[in-house]
Motif scaffolding. Sequence first.
Motif, PDB file in Angstrom:
ATOM      1  N   VAL A 142       0.696  -1.008   0.016  1.00  0.00           N
ATOM      2  CA  VAL A 142      -0.008   0.050  -0.006  1.00  0.00           C
ATOM      3  C   VAL A 142       0.728   1.276   0.121  1.00  0.00           C
ATOM      4  O   VAL A 142       0.372   2.441  -0.183  1.00  0.00           O
ATOM      5  CB  VAL A 142      -0.922  -0.001   1.079  1.00  0.00           C
ATOM      6  N   GLN A 143       2.200   1.007   0.434  1.00  0.00           N
ATOM      7  CA  GLN A 143       3.000   2.396   0.366  1.00  0.00           C
ATOM      8  C   GLN A 143       3.950   2.015  -0.951  1.00  0.00           C
ATOM      9  O   GLN A 143       4.692   3.057  -1.115  1.00  0.00           O
ATOM     10  CB  GLN A 143       3.831   2.243   1.743  1.00  0.00           C
ATOM     11  N   ARG A 144       4.184   1.057  -1.722  1.00  0.00           N
ATOM     12  CA  ARG A 144       4.731   0.997  -2.902  1.00  0.00           C
ATOM     13  C   ARG A 144       3.700   0.190  -4.045  1.00  0.00           C
ATOM     14  O   ARG A 144       3.901  -0.963  -4.313  1.00  0.00           O
ATOM     15  CB  ARG A 144       5.914   0.218  -2.596  1.00  0.00           C
ATOM     16  N   LEU A 145       2.954   1.003  -4.467  1.00  0.00           N
ATOM     17  CA  LEU A 145       1.766   0.416  -5.312  1.00  0.00           C
ATOM     18  C   LEU A 145       2.496  -0.097  -6.628  1.00  0.00           C
ATOM     19  O   LEU A 145       3.535   0.417  -7.229  1.00  0.00           O
ATOM     20  CB  LEU A 145       0.919   1.398  -5.605  1.00  0.00           C
ATOM     21  N   ASN A 146       2.052  -1.307  -7.095  1.00  0.00           N
ATOM     22  CA  ASN A 146       2.182  -1.745  -8.272  1.00  0.00           C
ATOM     23  C   ASN A 146       0.881  -2.546  -8.579  1.00  0.00           C
ATOM     24  O   ASN A 146       0.070  -2.858  -7.798  1.00  0.00           O
ATOM     25  CB  ASN A 146       3.207  -2.881  -8.301  1.00  0.00           C
ATOM     26  N   PRO A 147       0.705  -2.725 -10.061  1.00  0.00           N
ATOM     27  CA  PRO A 147      -0.834  -3.086 -10.388  1.00  0.00           C
ATOM     28  C   PRO A 147      -1.239  -4.406 -10.455  1.00  0.00           C
ATOM     29  O   PRO A 147      -2.248  -4.841 -10.622  1.00  0.00           O
ATOM     30  CB  PRO A 147      -1.106  -2.652 -11.573  1.00  0.00           C
ATOM     31  N   ASP A 148      -0.529  -5.408  -9.561  1.00  0.00           N
ATOM     32  CA  ASP A 148      -0.736  -6.766  -9.608  1.00  0.00           C
ATOM     33  C   ASP A 148      -1.652  -7.038  -8.374  1.00  0.00           C
ATOM     34  O   ASP A 148      -1.990  -6.109  -7.508  1.00  0.00           O
ATOM     35  CB  ASP A 148       0.307  -7.578  -9.610  1.00  0.00           C
ATOM     36  N   LEU A 157      -5.739  -1.188   0.555  1.00  0.00           N
ATOM     37  CA  LEU A 157      -5.832   0.078   0.590  1.00  0.00           C
ATOM     38  C   LEU A 157      -6.944   0.731   1.252  1.00  0.00           C
ATOM     39  O   LEU A 157      -6.781   1.736   2.175  1.00  0.00           O
ATOM     40  CB  LEU A 157      -5.866   0.635  -0.877  1.00  0.00           C
ATOM     41  N   ASN A 158      -8.168   0.034   1.349  1.00  0.00           N
ATOM     42  CA  ASN A 158      -9.408   0.702   2.112  1.00  0.00           C
ATOM     43  C   ASN A 158      -9.175   0.104   3.685  1.00  0.00           C
ATOM     44  O   ASN A 158      -9.220   1.090   4.509  1.00  0.00           O
ATOM     45  CB  ASN A 158     -10.548  -0.425   1.601  1.00  0.00           C
ATOM     46  N   HIS A 238       9.260  -1.267   1.145  1.00  0.00           N
ATOM     47  CA  HIS A 238       8.419  -0.104   0.415  1.00  0.00           C
ATOM     48  C   HIS A 238       9.277   0.974   0.159  1.00  0.00           C
ATOM     49  O   HIS A 238       8.664   1.852  -0.667  1.00  0.00           O
ATOM     50  CB  HIS A 238       7.467   0.234   1.566  1.00  0.00           C
ATOM     51  N   LEU A 239      10.567   0.943   0.558  1.00  0.00           N
ATOM     52  CA  LEU A 239      11.308   2.266  -0.374  1.00  0.00           C
ATOM     53  C   LEU A 239      11.977   1.872  -1.397  1.00  0.00           C
ATOM     54  O   LEU A 239      12.528   2.851  -2.007  1.00  0.00           O
ATOM     55  CB  LEU A 239      12.629   2.523   0.926  1.00  0.00           C
ATOM     56  N   GLN A 240      11.960   0.604  -2.062  1.00  0.00           N
ATOM     57  CA  GLN A 240      12.557   0.540  -3.117  1.00  0.00           C
ATOM     58  C   GLN A 240      11.804   0.727  -4.308  1.00  0.00           C
ATOM     59  O   GLN A 240      10.604   0.750  -4.297  1.00  0.00           O
ATOM     60  CB  GLN A 240      12.767  -1.111  -3.310  1.00  0.00           C
ATOM     61  N   SER A 241      12.486   1.277  -5.456  1.00  0.00           N
ATOM     62  CA  SER A 241      11.925   1.357  -6.649  1.00  0.00           C
ATOM     63  C   SER A 241      12.150   0.026  -7.528  1.00  0.00           C
ATOM     64  O   SER A 241      12.985  -0.868  -7.122  1.00  0.00           O
ATOM     65  CB  SER A 241      12.537   2.514  -7.517  1.00  0.00           C
ATOM     66  N   ASP A 242      11.365  -0.114  -8.545  1.00  0.00           N
ATOM     67  CA  ASP A 242      11.783  -1.229  -9.471  1.00  0.00           C
ATOM     68  C   ASP A 242      13.404  -1.383  -9.838  1.00  0.00           C
ATOM     69  O   ASP A 242      13.961  -2.508  -9.855  1.00  0.00           O
ATOM     70  CB  ASP A 242      11.019  -1.427 -10.586  1.00  0.00           C
ATOM     71  N   CYS A 243      13.903  -0.090 -10.146  1.00  0.00           N
ATOM     72  CA  CYS A 243      15.454  -0.200 -10.586  1.00  0.00           C
ATOM     73  C   CYS A 243      16.175  -0.630  -9.153  1.00  0.00           C
ATOM     74  O   CYS A 243      17.116  -1.145  -9.512  1.00  0.00           O
ATOM     75  CB  CYS A 243      15.657   1.355 -10.783  1.00  0.00           C
TER      76      CYS A 243
END
Length: 253
Positions: A142-148, A157-158, A238-243
Amino acid sequence: MSTQPPLAVVTGAGKRLGLAITRTLLENNWEILALVRHPSVALNALAATGQPVHIIQQDIADPAVWFELWPSLRARCGRLPQALVHAASLFEHDTAATSSWAAIEAHRRINYDSFVAAASAWLQCADAAQRGAFVALVDQKVQRLNPDHYAYTLSKLNLAASIPFLAQALAPQLRVNGVAPGLTLPSGGQTDADFHTAQAAFPLGAGLAPNDIASAVLFLLQQRWITGQLLTVDGGQHLQSDCDVIRRTPTPS
């Protein structure tokens, strides 16, 4: 003063994080009402040890059951449980392109609606002087959203958004907090190798385990001046980006 141990309801207590939380609370002198749809072998074995864990078979897919369940538990135990840990969760893979309203509703009813109903019903059942604490397991995503996991993510999220509101609305009798776990067990068809590779990419490295999540839950149950908080326990996931994940993931030799 009462010498009875504190009494907690743990939903989803039969497996994975719910089972780890149940064990940790027992080790810290809590009495547990393990609320499950079907008892697991591990939960039955735990109950057979003689520890104060009582298995209650209950399907919470209909959140309205809480309005009858709390009075029933109060009559059964001679007191209203002072805590609830909502570890039960529906987790099925879908995307916005494949999901259905039935899937969205099913995830919402277990992951979100049940927690809100439990909190509201508890307050209506409690005496004016009683104090309690609820903890919901959310998800670091919920703090590092991705669409899966579309329907699952919407429900979490609710749940995350409701925690500060419930803490306001139910104070001072009920404290409401959440724990957002990172990846602690293989999930979604992961192999052990995939799991360990994913954990190795965490900013804090591999090693996050179910007991770490359980310890965070215990902390929130015991700290009587904390409410409305979402405590993320994820090794920095949750701090990570995909990169970041790609850079940190070891390449095969």
